[in-house]
Design a protein around this motif. Structure first.
Motif, PDB file in Angstrom:
ATOM      1  N   LYS A  17       0.820  -1.233   0.000  1.00 38.34           N
ATOM      2  CA  LYS A  17       0.000   0.000   0.000  1.00 38.34           C
ATOM      3  C   LYS A  17       0.839   1.260   0.000  1.00 38.34           C
ATOM      4  CE  LYS A  17      -3.675  -1.446   2.779  1.00 38.34           C
ATOM      5  NZ  LYS A  17      -4.304  -1.148   4.012  1.00 38.34           N
ATOM      6  N   ILE A  18       2.067   1.149   0.475  1.00 41.60           N
ATOM      7  CA  ILE A  18       2.931   2.320   0.522  1.00 41.60           C
ATOM      8  C   ILE A  18       3.128   2.888  -0.890  1.00 41.60           C
ATOM      9  CG2 ILE A  18       5.218   1.251   0.202  1.00 41.60           C
ATOM     10  CD1 ILE A  18       5.031   3.185   3.198  1.00 41.60           C
ATOM     11  N   SER A  19       2.929   2.025  -1.898  1.00 38.30           N
ATOM     12  CA  SER A  19       3.126   2.437  -3.284  1.00 38.30           C
ATOM     13  C   SER A  19       2.196   3.577  -3.668  1.00 38.30           C
ATOM     14  CB  SER A  19       2.896   1.252  -4.231  1.00 38.30           C
ATOM     15  OG  SER A  19       3.653   0.141  -3.803  1.00 38.30           O
ATOM     16  N   HIS A  20       0.996   3.584  -3.083  1.00 41.30           N
ATOM     17  CA  HIS A  20       0.048   4.661  -3.409  1.00 41.30           C
ATOM     18  C   HIS A  20       0.582   6.004  -2.918  1.00 41.30           C
ATOM     19  CE1 HIS A  20      -3.205   1.298  -3.215  1.00 41.30           C
ATOM     20  NE2 HIS A  20      -2.505   1.258  -4.324  1.00 41.30           N
ATOM     21  N   GLU A  21       1.290   5.943  -1.769  1.00 40.81           N
ATOM     22  CA  GLU A  21       1.862   7.189  -1.239  1.00 40.81           C
ATOM     23  C   GLU A  21       2.940   7.714  -2.170  1.00 40.81           C
ATOM     24  OE1 GLU A  21       3.150   6.950   2.844  1.00 40.81           O
ATOM     25  OE2 GLU A  21       1.467   5.640   3.362  1.00 40.81           O
ATOM     26  N   VAL A  22       3.721   6.800  -2.732  1.00 46.60           N
ATOM     27  CA  VAL A  22       4.808   7.212  -3.628  1.00 46.60           C
ATOM     28  C   VAL A  22       4.238   7.905  -4.865  1.00 46.60           C
ATOM     29  CG1 VAL A  22       6.803   6.441  -4.956  1.00 46.60           C
ATOM     30  CG2 VAL A  22       6.221   5.287  -2.824  1.00 46.60           C
ATOM     31  N   VAL A  23       3.196   7.331  -5.401  1.00 51.10           N
ATOM     32  CA  VAL A  23       2.595   7.927  -6.603  1.00 51.10           C
ATOM     33  C   VAL A  23       1.988   9.285  -6.267  1.00 51.10           C
ATOM     34  CG1 VAL A  23       0.817   7.649  -8.359  1.00 51.10           C
ATOM     35  CG2 VAL A  23       2.165   5.679  -7.637  1.00 51.10           C
ATOM     36  N   THR A  24       1.312   9.338  -5.117  1.00 54.87           N
ATOM     37  CA  THR A  24       0.712  10.603  -4.678  1.00 54.87           C
ATOM     38  C   THR A  24       1.778  11.680  -4.548  1.00 54.87           C
ATOM     39  OG1 THR A  24      -1.051   9.455  -3.500  1.00 54.87           O
ATOM     40  CG2 THR A  24      -0.577  11.723  -2.815  1.00 54.87           C
ATOM     41  N   GLY A  25       2.887  11.308  -3.929  1.00 53.10           N
ATOM     42  CA  GLY A  25       3.969  12.284  -3.747  1.00 53.10           C
ATOM     43  C   GLY A  25       4.562  12.697  -5.075  1.00 53.10           C
ATOM     44  N   ALA A  26       4.763  11.707  -5.962  1.00 50.55           N
ATOM     45  CA  ALA A  26       5.355  12.003  -7.269  1.00 50.55           C
ATOM     46  C   ALA A  26       4.454  12.951  -8.051  1.00 50.55           C
ATOM     47  CB  ALA A  26       5.574  10.706  -8.034  1.00 50.55           C
ATOM     48  N   ALA A  27       3.148  12.731  -7.937  1.00 45.05           N
ATOM     49  CA  ALA A  27       2.198  13.534  -8.710  1.00 45.05           C
ATOM     50  C   ALA A  27       2.250  15.002  -8.317  1.00 45.05           C
ATOM     51  CB  ALA A  27       0.792  12.982  -8.523  1.00 45.05           C
ATOM     52  N   VAL A  33       3.537  10.847 -14.483  1.00 42.00           N
ATOM     53  CA  VAL A  33       4.100   9.925 -13.494  1.00 42.00           C
ATOM     54  C   VAL A  33       4.165   8.540 -14.106  1.00 42.00           C
ATOM     55  CG1 VAL A  33       3.797   8.810 -11.272  1.00 42.00           C
ATOM     56  CG2 VAL A  33       3.255  11.243 -11.529  1.00 42.00           C
ATOM     57  N   GLU A  34       5.373   8.011 -14.143  1.00 38.42           N
ATOM     58  CA  GLU A  34       5.544   6.641 -14.604  1.00 38.42           C
ATOM     59  C   GLU A  34       5.882   5.788 -13.397  1.00 38.42           C
ATOM     60  OE1 GLU A  34       8.222   6.016 -18.024  1.00 38.42           O
ATOM     61  OE2 GLU A  34       9.143   4.471 -16.747  1.00 38.42           O
ATOM     62  N   ALA A  35       4.959   4.881 -13.066  1.00 38.20           N
ATOM     63  CA  ALA A  35       5.212   4.024 -11.905  1.00 38.20           C
ATOM     64  C   ALA A  35       5.943   2.780 -12.381  1.00 38.20           C
ATOM     65  CB  ALA A  35       3.903   3.643 -11.234  1.00 38.20           C
ATOM     66  N   VAL A  36       6.871   2.310 -11.555  1.00 40.01           N
ATOM     67  CA  VAL A  36       7.623   1.121 -11.941  1.00 40.01           C
ATOM     68  C   VAL A  36       7.767   0.202 -10.741  1.00 40.01           C
ATOM     69  CG1 VAL A  36       9.876   2.140 -11.394  1.00 40.01           C
ATOM     70  CG2 VAL A  36       9.717   0.358 -13.125  1.00 40.01           C
ATOM     71  N   VAL A  37       7.703  -1.088 -10.972  1.00 38.95           N
ATOM     72  CA  VAL A  37       7.892  -2.051  -9.892  1.00 38.95           C
ATOM     73  C   VAL A  37       8.723  -3.205 -10.421  1.00 38.95           C
ATOM     74  CG1 VAL A  37       5.760  -3.340 -10.377  1.00 38.95           C
ATOM     75  CG2 VAL A  37       6.714  -3.338  -8.068  1.00 38.95           C
ATOM     76  N   CYS A  38       9.600  -3.736  -9.604  1.00 42.56           N
ATOM     77  CA  CYS A  38      10.406  -4.900  -9.969  1.00 42.56           C
ATOM     78  C   CYS A  38       9.755  -6.140  -9.384  1.00 42.56           C
ATOM     79  CB  CYS A  38      11.824  -4.781  -9.393  1.00 42.56           C
ATOM     80  SG  CYS A  38      12.748  -3.392 -10.061  1.00 42.56           S
ATOM     81  N   ALA A  39       9.568  -7.158 -10.207  1.00 39.20           N
ATOM     82  CA  ALA A  39       8.914  -8.371  -9.721  1.00 39.20           C
ATOM     83  C   ALA A  39       9.321  -9.542 -10.594  1.00 39.20           C
ATOM     84  CB  ALA A  39       7.400  -8.195  -9.741  1.00 39.20           C
ATOM     85  N   GLY A  50      -3.175   3.440 -11.234  1.00 36.08           N
ATOM     86  CA  GLY A  50      -3.612   4.565 -12.068  1.00 36.08           C
ATOM     87  C   GLY A  50      -4.513   5.517 -11.294  1.00 36.08           C
ATOM     88  N   ALA A  51      -5.324   4.951 -10.395  1.00 37.50           N
ATOM     89  CA  ALA A  51      -6.271   5.780  -9.647  1.00 37.50           C
ATOM     90  C   ALA A  51      -5.577   6.835  -8.806  1.00 37.50           C
ATOM     91  CB  ALA A  51      -7.124   4.889  -8.759  1.00 37.50           C
ATOM     92  N   TYR A  52      -4.323   6.619  -8.486  1.00 36.50           N
ATOM     93  CA  TYR A  52      -3.609   7.582  -7.633  1.00 36.50           C
ATOM     94  C   TYR A  52      -2.747   8.545  -8.432  1.00 36.50           C
ATOM     95  CZ  TYR A  52      -5.427   4.871  -3.829  1.00 36.50           C
ATOM     96  OH  TYR A  52      -6.287   4.261  -2.962  1.00 36.50           O
ATOM     97  N   GLY A  53      -2.790   8.426  -9.761  1.00 39.13           N
ATOM     98  CA  GLY A  53      -2.106   9.435 -10.581  1.00 39.13           C
ATOM     99  C   GLY A  53      -1.002   8.912 -11.468  1.00 39.13           C
ATOM    100  N   THR A 158      -0.582  11.089   2.334  1.00 40.94           N
ATOM    101  CA  THR A 158      -1.840  10.350   2.313  1.00 40.94           C
ATOM    102  C   THR A 158      -2.311  10.190   0.875  1.00 40.94           C
ATOM    103  OG1 THR A 158      -2.332  11.611   4.302  1.00 40.94           O
ATOM    104  CG2 THR A 158      -4.097  10.252   3.406  1.00 40.94           C
ATOM    105  N   PRO A 159      -2.542   8.948   0.444  1.00 38.89           N
ATOM    106  CA  PRO A 159      -2.893   8.723  -0.971  1.00 38.89           C
ATOM    107  C   PRO A 159      -4.128   9.527  -1.368  1.00 38.89           C
ATOM    108  CG  PRO A 159      -2.441   6.646   0.128  1.00 38.89           C
ATOM    109  CD  PRO A 159      -2.436   7.687   1.189  1.00 38.89           C
ATOM    110  N   VAL A 160      -4.035  10.202  -2.468  1.00 35.95           N
ATOM    111  CA  VAL A 160      -5.121  11.026  -2.988  1.00 35.95           C
ATOM    112  C   VAL A 160      -5.520  10.464  -4.338  1.00 35.95           C
ATOM    113  CG1 VAL A 160      -5.657  13.300  -3.933  1.00 35.95           C
ATOM    114  CG2 VAL A 160      -4.349  13.093  -1.799  1.00 35.95           C
ATOM    115  N   GLU A 161      -6.802  10.240  -4.528  1.00 38.93           N
ATOM    116  CA  GLU A 161      -7.223   9.698  -5.816  1.00 38.93           C
ATOM    117  C   GLU A 161      -7.176  10.784  -6.868  1.00 38.93           C
ATOM    118  OE1 GLU A 161      -9.783   6.735  -6.267  1.00 38.93           O
ATOM    119  OE2 GLU A 161      -9.530   5.882  -4.271  1.00 38.93           O
ATOM    120  N   ARG A 162      -6.500  10.469  -7.940  1.00 39.09           N
ATOM    121  CA  ARG A 162      -6.310  11.451  -9.023  1.00 39.09           C
ATOM    122  C   ARG A 162      -6.226  10.644 -10.301  1.00 39.09           C
ATOM    123  NH1 ARG A 162      -1.248  14.614  -7.449  1.00 39.09           N
ATOM    124  NH2 ARG A 162      -2.491  15.434  -5.748  1.00 39.09           N
ATOM    125  N   PRO A 163      -7.337  10.094 -10.711  1.00 37.14           N
ATOM    126  CA  PRO A 163      -7.286   9.021 -11.711  1.00 37.14           C
ATOM    127  C   PRO A 163      -6.578   9.400 -13.012  1.00 37.14           C
ATOM    128  CG  PRO A 163      -9.478   9.204 -10.780  1.00 37.14           C
ATOM    129  CD  PRO A 163      -8.702  10.380 -10.295  1.00 37.14           C
TER     130      PRO A 163
END
Lengths: 320, 250, 540
Positions: A17-27, A33-39, A50-53, A158-163
Motif C-alpha cells: 500500500k505504501i506504493s500509493h503514497e509514492v505515486v501521490t507524492g510524485a504527482a 508519473v511513470e510508476a515502476v515495480v520490480c517483480a 492509475g487511480a492515484y495518478g 496520504t494517498p489522494v485519488e487522481r485518476p
C-alpha cells in the motif's frame, strides 16, 4: 522532460500500500508519473495504481526479482532511469526503500534527498523538506541534480485519488546475478518489540486496576500489526504488574514513537517526561481534569474499558 | 581480519535545537557532541569480529572537523587500533560528497569488512554506507540487527515492516549496523589511557558542493494545543479520523 | 506522630562498605598512578593543573588521574555563579581576565528583602559586594579547566564514580570505582564493567558537597570538627528571557518562612540568559517545606514575573552547599596518603556566597603539598599549613558565626549577623554551636494548595538532562518501614521527586536523582551508581 519515475514496492507478488503514497507524492511535482515495480511476474494490485495518478505502470520482470534483490533492482532501475531522462525518481523511505534508493542514486552519481515530508517545484527548482535532529527541526533543501533521487517518509503523503490512465506494461530485464540475496522473510518473534523502538507505544497505568486488565492494551497493540508495544508506567512495574522491560522511560530517554497512547495514566507527566518527543500523544482517562490531558494532543474522557476495545476495533479495520 | 569502521561526530540526542544566525545550520554553542549511537554498534561489532578472528586491525575513519579527533579517540578507547580524520570544517549537505571522500580513503587498502552505523541521528540520511559500497563496487547489506559470519560468507538479518529479512552475502562487504546487533562496551580505564598513544592521522579534505543545497533550517510546526475529542466509546471514530487525517500517524 | 527527628530514620554511614583493604578481590582492571584526584570540579582540576605544571617545570613526569562520575566534564557541576577571579589568576599567571571562562563582569547589583507582593531595597552588605567579580557558569568553567588539564597531559576519566577508599593500615592508597551495567537486582550483565582499582601515592578527594569518601575518611580516622557540617539546598533554573537583565540580584525574606535560612539569586549570564535559584538551609522546621516549590512561588513575585514572561526555562538543577563554615571544617584535611579539597572539606563562605575560588585555591595548595611530598617526602600536612596561612582561612574565620546565627531565626539571626559584619566577626563572638541538620526536629503544618503554572518536579528532572537508565538498581539506602509523615518529609525534601509517600509506604524513584545530596543529609543515604547517571548540566 518532466516525467517522474515512481518506484513501487511489492512483496510476494502483491503491491504494498505504501506504493500509493509514492505515486501521490510524485504527482505533486506535476508532469507525467511513470510508476515502476520490480517483480518476477504480474503483481496483484497494479491495476489500482492509475487511480492515484500514474499515467503508466511498468513491471520490470526477472526471475530473480521474486524477493527483493538489492543489486538487481538497483541495476534495473538505474538502467531505466538512464534511458528515460526523468525529472526525479521517487522511492518510499520504507525499510526497502532506504536500502534501494542510495544504490540507485550512487549509480547515477548523486545522493538521495531522503525521508521527505514535503516536496514542490519552486522557482524552476525542486525544493524538498525533511525532518532532522529527531524531528526537532526541518531542513529545506534545493535538489539540483537531474534526475533528482528522492525518498518519501511513510505515512505522510496520504494517498489522494487522481485518476489517470495507468497504462500497464511489462518489460523483461536482464541484470547480472546479485552477490547479495534475500533468503527469506521470517516472522518477527512475538513480544520482542522493544518499547524503546516501537513506532506506537500504548502505555498503561494504575487506572487499569489490575495486572490482568493489560490484556485490553495487548489487544490494541496487536491491532497495529507488529508496530506497537505495550509499555507500563513505573508505578505499575514497581507494583509487579508488568515486566521491567516494558517500563516506559520516565527520565528522558531517546524514545520517540510516532504515537503514544496513555491509558489510565492520570497526572503521570512523570511517566511522559521523556515522551515529549513523541509525535502524537493520546490520553484516555475517566477524569476530565487529569493533568495528562494538558499535554496530550488528543484526549478521550471516559471508561477505558469501553473506549479501548472500540479503538482496537477501529484500528483493526484500518490495518486489515 | 581487516575492518574499517566509519563514524560520525553528531550532537547528543538530547540537544535542544537552536537555529544559528545563518538560518541554515545548528547553533553549536553549548552543544554536546558524541559518537553517533548507531556507529557504536559498528565499532563494537568490528572489535568483536577482530577478537573472534584472533588477529587483524580495526581502523576508524571519520569525516569531520578538528574536534572529531575526540570522537575517534572514543573509538580507540573502546579498542580500535588506529584512526583517520578526514578533516573538513563542514560536512557536505549532499551525502554523496561525504561518500566520495570516505570511499577515496578506503580505496587505499583492502578490507574484509567495512562497517557504518545505519544512519546518523542528526541528518537521518540513511545512505552514506550504501553509497560508499556502490562507489567501491562492494556488496552491501543495510540495517543489520543480527550477523553471522563463516569464513567468506555472511548471513545478516534486518528488520523490515512486519518481519525480518534474512540476507546472504559474501565477504568482503559493507554493512550498516542497527540497534540490537550487539551491546557496545564501555571504554575501560586502560583503554582510555591507551587511546592517547594510538595513531591518529589527520588528512585535510575539500568536500565538493554536491547537488543538494540547504535553503533553510526551520523549527518544526508549533505543537497545536491539545483537545479533548469527546467522551466515551462514541468519540473513538472521531479520534481515529483525526489521527489519520490530521496527525497522520495511522 | 506530630514531630520527629530525621536522624532516627537515617541509616548510618556504611563504613565497612566504604573502606576496603587494598588487594580485596572484585576489581577488574588495576591502574597505578602517581596522584589520583577524585572529582573533576574546580578543586580537583585546579589541583591537577597546578600539579602538572609543577612537574613540567621540574622536568619530572607525573602520572595524574582525575576520576569524574559524570559522563562528560561539567555535567554534574552546578553553582550560581559569581566568581572571584583571584584563584584563576594564581593558576594562570600568564593569562588575562578576559581569557578566563567568565560571561560578564558584575556591573550593577541589588539586594532586596521580599514580601509576598513587594520588595524593600537593602543596602548591599559588605560581604556581598561583587565589584571585580564575574558572572559565570560553573559547567563552562569546568570544561575550560578540563581542556587546560588535558593539554598538560592529565588523564581525565569521565564516567567513573569512586565508590570505596582503598586502604593499607591507616593510609589511603586509592579508590575502587563503581561497576556499570548492573541489572535492577544489582547483578552484573554481559555488557557491563566491573569495578576498577586505582592506586596512587596520594589521593585527593575533591568530590564536592557531602562527598561520600571524605565523610568516610573523617569517620574512619576519627577526624573531628567543632561543629557538624550543615547544608543548604539550592534549586536553580536557567532561563532564556525576552526581557534583558543588567544586574545581579539577591533577595531575602519571602517566600521563605522566618524559621528557615536562605535567599535567592538572579544572575544574567547574558542579558537574555538568566540563572536564578533559591537556597534554603536544611535545618528548616516544617515537614512540608519544598525548596523546588518555593522556587516556583518565587518566580511569581512581581520582581521576577515580568522578567520571565514569554521566556523559556532551558535547564533545571539542584545541589546542596556546605554552610557550616569555619567551625565545620575537619580539624585536619590531610592524612596518610589523602587530602580533602573544596566543598568536600567545606571551604564555602556563606555570607558572600562564594566557594569556587576557595575550591580552586585549595586545589592549588594541595598540588604544592603533594608535589613536595612526592619529591622529598614532606608531610601532606603542609597542605593544611598553606590553607591556614592563606586568605581562605582568614575569610572563613571572619564570617565563622554569621550563618550559624540564623539558627535563632531570621530577625534575631539577621541582627546578629549585621553586628558581626560591622565588627569584622568579633561581636557577637565565641562559637555558635550547631546541630547536624538531621538532628533538627521537624513538624507538620497545613498543606499548601498546589501552585498553578509551576514546573513539576518530573518536568524539572527532564530539564536537568537526566537520562539515567531506568533499570539501574536503586542507589539510595533507606530504613525499612518509614512512617508516612517521614515519607512525606522526604517527598518535599527532594527536589527531583525521587520520594513519594504512597499508601504502600515510601516509594523511591531512584533514576530521578540528580545527586544534589540533600537525601544524604536528611534522609536515605546516597551511594554512587554507574558512571554517567544523573543530570547532564550544560550551562549551570
Amino acid at each position: 522532460m518532466t516525467t517522474i519515475l515512481a518506484v513501487l514496492e511489492q512483496r510476494d507478488g502483491v503491491l504494498r500500500k505504501i506504493s500509493h503514497e509514492v505515486v501521490t507524492g510524485a504527482a505533486r511535482l506535476g508532469g507525467a508519473v511513470e510508476a515502476v515495480v520490480c517483480a518476477a511476474g504480474p503483481v496483484q494490485g497494479i491495476d489500482r495504481v492509475g487511480a492515484y495518478g500514474a499515467d503508466q505502470v511498468i513491471t520490470l520482470t526477472n526471475p530473480a526479482f521474486a524477493k527483493y534483490a538489492p543489486e538487481g533492482y538497483a541495476q534495473a532501475l538505474a538502467d531505466r532511469a538512464k534511458q528515460g531522462g526523468y525529472r526525479a525518481i521517487v522511492f518510499s523511505a520504507s525499510a526497502t526503500g532506504k536500502d534501494l534508493a542510495p544504490r540507485v542514486a550512487a549509480k547515477l552519481g548523486v545522493g538521495v534527498a531522503a525521508d521527505l515530508t514535503d516536496l514542490a517545484n519552486d522557482d524552476g527548482g525542486l525544493v524538498v523538506t525533511r525532518p532532522v535532529y529527531a524531528g526537532k527541526a526541518l531542513l529545506k533543501v534545493k535538489v539540483m541534480s537531474q534526475p533528482a533521487v528522492l525518498s518519501l517518509r511513510p505515512n505522510v503523503f496520504t494517498p489522494v485519488e487522481r485518476p489517470k490512465a495507468g497504462a500497464a506494461d511489462t518489460i523483461a530485464v536482464h541484470v547480472p546475478a546479485g552477490r547479495v540475496t534475500v533468503r527469506e522473510i521470517k516472522a518477527a518473534p512475538a513480544g520482542t518489540l522493544d518499547v524503546a523502538e516501537a513506532q506506537v507505544i500504548i502505555s498503561g497505568g494504575r487506572g487499569l486496576k489490575e495486572p490482568a486488565n493489560f490484556k485490553v492494551l495487548e489487544e490494541l497493540a496487536r491491532a497495529f500489526g507488529g508496530q506497537a508495544a505495550v509499555g507500563a508506567s513505573r508505578a505499575v512495574v514497581d507494583a509487579g504488574w508488568r515486566a521491567h522491560a516494558d517500563q516506559v522511560g520516565q527520565t528522558g530517554k531517546t524514545v520517540s514513537p510516532s504515537l503514544y497512547i496513555a491509558v489510565g495514566i492520570s497526572g503521570a507527566i512523570q511517566h511522559l517526561a521523556g515522551m515529549r518527543t513523541s509525535k502524537v500523544i493520546v490520553a484516555i482517562n475517566k477524569d476530565k481534569d487529569a493533568p495528562i490531558f494538558k499535554i496530550a494532543d488528543y484526549g478521550v474522557v471516559g471508561d477505558l474499558f469501553e473506549i479501548v476495545p472500540r479503538l482496537t476495533e477501529e484500528i483493526r479495520k484500518l490495518h486489515g | 581480519m581487516q575492518i574499517a569502521v566509519c563514524i560520525k561526530r553528531v550532537p547528543d540526542s538530547e540537544t535542544r535545537v537552536k537555529i544559528a544566525a545563518d538560518a541554515k545550520s545548528l547553533d553549536e554553542a553549548g552543544v554536546k557532541f558524541v559518537m553517533n549511537p548507531y556507529d557504536e554498534f559498528a565499532v563494537e561489532e568490528a572489535l568483536q569480529r577482530k577478537e573472534k578472528a584472533g588477529s587483524g586491525e580495526v581502523a576508524v575513519i571519520c569525516l569531520g572537523p578538528a574536534a572529531a579527533q575526540e570522537t575517534i579517540r572514543t573509538a580507540l578507547a573502546m579498542g580500535a587500533d588506529r584512526g583517520v580524520l578526514l578533516q573538513a570544517d563542514k560536512i557536505p549537505a549532499d551525502p554523496f560528497e561525504a561518500a566520495r571522500l570516505i570511499a577515496g580513503e578506503l580505496q587505499a587498502a583492502s578490507w574484509d569488512l567495512i562497517l557504518f552505523g545505519r544512519m546518523a541521528i542528526d541528518d537521518y540520511n540513511h545512505q552514506v554506507g550504501p553509497l560508499v559500497a556502490e562507489l567501491l563496487g562492494m556488496p552491501c547489506v543495510t540495517a543489520v540487527s543480527h550477523l553471522d559470519i563463516d569464513g567468506a560468507k555472511g548471513v545478516a538479518e534486518r528488520e523490515i515492516e512486519g518481519g525480518i529479512e534474512v540476507v546472504d552475502f559474501p565477504l568482503p562487504a559493507v554493512l550498516t549496523a542497527d540497534k540490537g546487533l550487539n551491546e557496545p562496551r564501555y571504554p575501560a580505564l586502560k583503554g582510555i589511557m591507551a587511546a592517547k598513544k594510538k595513531p591518529l592521522e589527520v588528512k585535510p579534505v575539500q568536500p565538493g558542493t554536491g547537488s543538494l543545497e540547504v535553503v533553510a533550517l526551520m523549527p518544526p510546526p508549533e505543537r497545536k494545543e491539545g483537545k479533548i475529542v469527546g467522551e466515551g466509546a462514541g468519540a473513538v471514530g472521531e479520534l481515529v479520523r483525526l489521527l489519520r487525517e490530521e496527525a497522520k500517524v495511522l | 506522630m506530630a514531630e520527629f527527628i530525621p536522624a532516627r530514620y537515617q541509616p548510618a554511614l556504611p563504613l565497612d562498605k566504604l573502606i576496603l583493604q587494598d588487594g580485596a578481590p572484585g576489581a577488574g582492571d588495576r591502574m597505578d598512578l602517581d596522584v589520583l584526584i577524585v572529582g573533576a570540579g574546580p578543586a580537583g582540576l585546579a589541583c591537577a593543573i597546578e600539579l602538572a605544571r609543577l612537574a613540567k617545570a621540574d622536568g619530572t613526569e607525573l602520572n595524574i588521574g582525575v576520576l569524574e562520575k559524570a559522563e562528560a566534564l561539567g555535567e554534574h557541576a552546578l553553582s550560581g555563579a559569581v566568581v572571584n577571579p583571584r584563584a584563576f589568576r594564581e593558576l594562570f599567571p600568564d593569562l588575562k581576565d578576559s581569557d578566563f571562562p567568565f560571561r560578564a563582569p558584575v556591573r550593577k547589583e541589588a539586594v532586596y528583602l521580599l514580601t509576598a507582593g513587594g520588595k524593600w531595597r537593602l543596602p548591599t552588605p559588605p560581604s556581598m559586594r561583587n565589584h571585580g567579580n564575574h558572572i559565570a557558569s560553573l559547567c563552562e568553567i569546568v570544561r575550560w579547566l578540563g581542556t587546560k588539564a588535558e593539554e598538560l597531559g592529565v588523564n581525565l576519566f569521565t564516567g567513573f564514580p569512586a565508590a570505596q577508599l582503598l586502604v593499607r593500615d591507616s593510609g589511603v592508597v586509592g579508590v575502587r570505582t563503581a561497576p556499570a551495567g548492573l541489572d535492577r537486582a544489582g547483578k552484573p550483565t554481559p555488557g557491563g564493567t566491573p569495578p576498577n582499582d586505582l592506586v596512587a601515592k596520594v589521593t585527593a578527594l575533591a568530590e564536592g558537597t557531602r562527598g561520600l569518601l571524605a565523610q568516610a575518611w573523617c569517620q574512619w580516622q576519627k577526624v573531628p570538627s567543632e561543629n557538624p557540617q550543615i547544608f543548604a539546598l539550592g534549586v536553580k533554573e536557567l532561563w532564556e528571557t525576552k526581557q534583558p537583565l543588567d544586574r545581579i540580584i539577591h533577595t531575602l525574606g519571602w517566600p521563605l518562612p522566618t524559621d528557615a535560612f536562605g535567599g535567592s539569586f538572579v544572575y544574567p549570564l547574558e542579558p537574555n540568559l538568566v540563572a536564578l535559584g533559591l537556597v534554603v538551609g536544611l535545618d528548616y522546621r516544617d515537614v512540608g517545606l519544598d525548596v523546588h516549590v518555593l522556587l516556583q512561588r518565587f518566580k511569581q513575585h512581581p520582581l521576577l514575573k515580568p522578567l520571565l514572561a514569554g521566556g523559556e526555562m532551558v535547564e533545571w538543577g539542584a545541589k546542596t552547599i556546605p554552610e557550616g563554615g569555619f567551625y565545620s571544617l575537619p580539624e585536619r584535611r590531610s592524612g596518610n596518603g589523602v587530602l580533602l579539597l573544596g566543598d568536600a572539606a567545606g571551604f564555602v563562605d556563606v555570607p558572600s556566597l562564594k566557594g569556587i575560588h576557595y575550591a580552586m585555591h585549595s586545589g592549588i595548595f594541595a598540588a604544592r603539598a603533594i608535589f613536595q611530598n612526592l619529591k622529598s617526602g614532606a608531610s601532606l600536612a603542609e597542605y593544611d599549613r598553606q590553607v591556614d596561612a592563606s586568605y581562605v582561612r582568614a575569610d572563613l574565620y571572619r564570617t565563622r558565626n554569621m550563618r550559624l546565627a540564623f539558627r535563632d531565626g531570621f530577625y534575631l539571626g539577621g541582627l546578629q549577623a549585621g553586628l558581626m559584619t560591622l565588627t569584622g566577626g568579633r561581636f557577637p563572638g565565641g562559637k555558635y554551636r550547631m546541630h547536624a541538620d538531621a538532628e533538627v526536629p521537624r513538624r507538620s503544618s497545613a498543606a499548601e494548595p498546589p501552585l498553578a503554572g509551576a514546573v513539576s518536579k518530573v518536568d524539572a528532572v527532564f530539564k536537568s538532562g537526566n537520562s539515567t537508565r531506568d533499570t539501574i538498581p536503586s542507589h539510595l539506602v533507606a530504613k525499612p518501614d518509614v512512617p508516612e509523615l517521614v515519607a512525606r518529609f522526604y517527598s518535599h525534601m527532594c527536589p527531583a521527586g525521587v520520594y513519594e509517600a504512597t499508601e504502600n509506604g515510601l516509594r523511591i524513584n531512584a533514576p530521578n536523582c540528580v545527586d544534589c545530596k540533600a537525601t544524604d543529609v536528611l534522609g536515605p543515604r546516597w551511594t554512587p551508581r554507574e558512571g554517567g547517571s544523573g543530570p547532564k548540566y550544560k550551562r549551570m
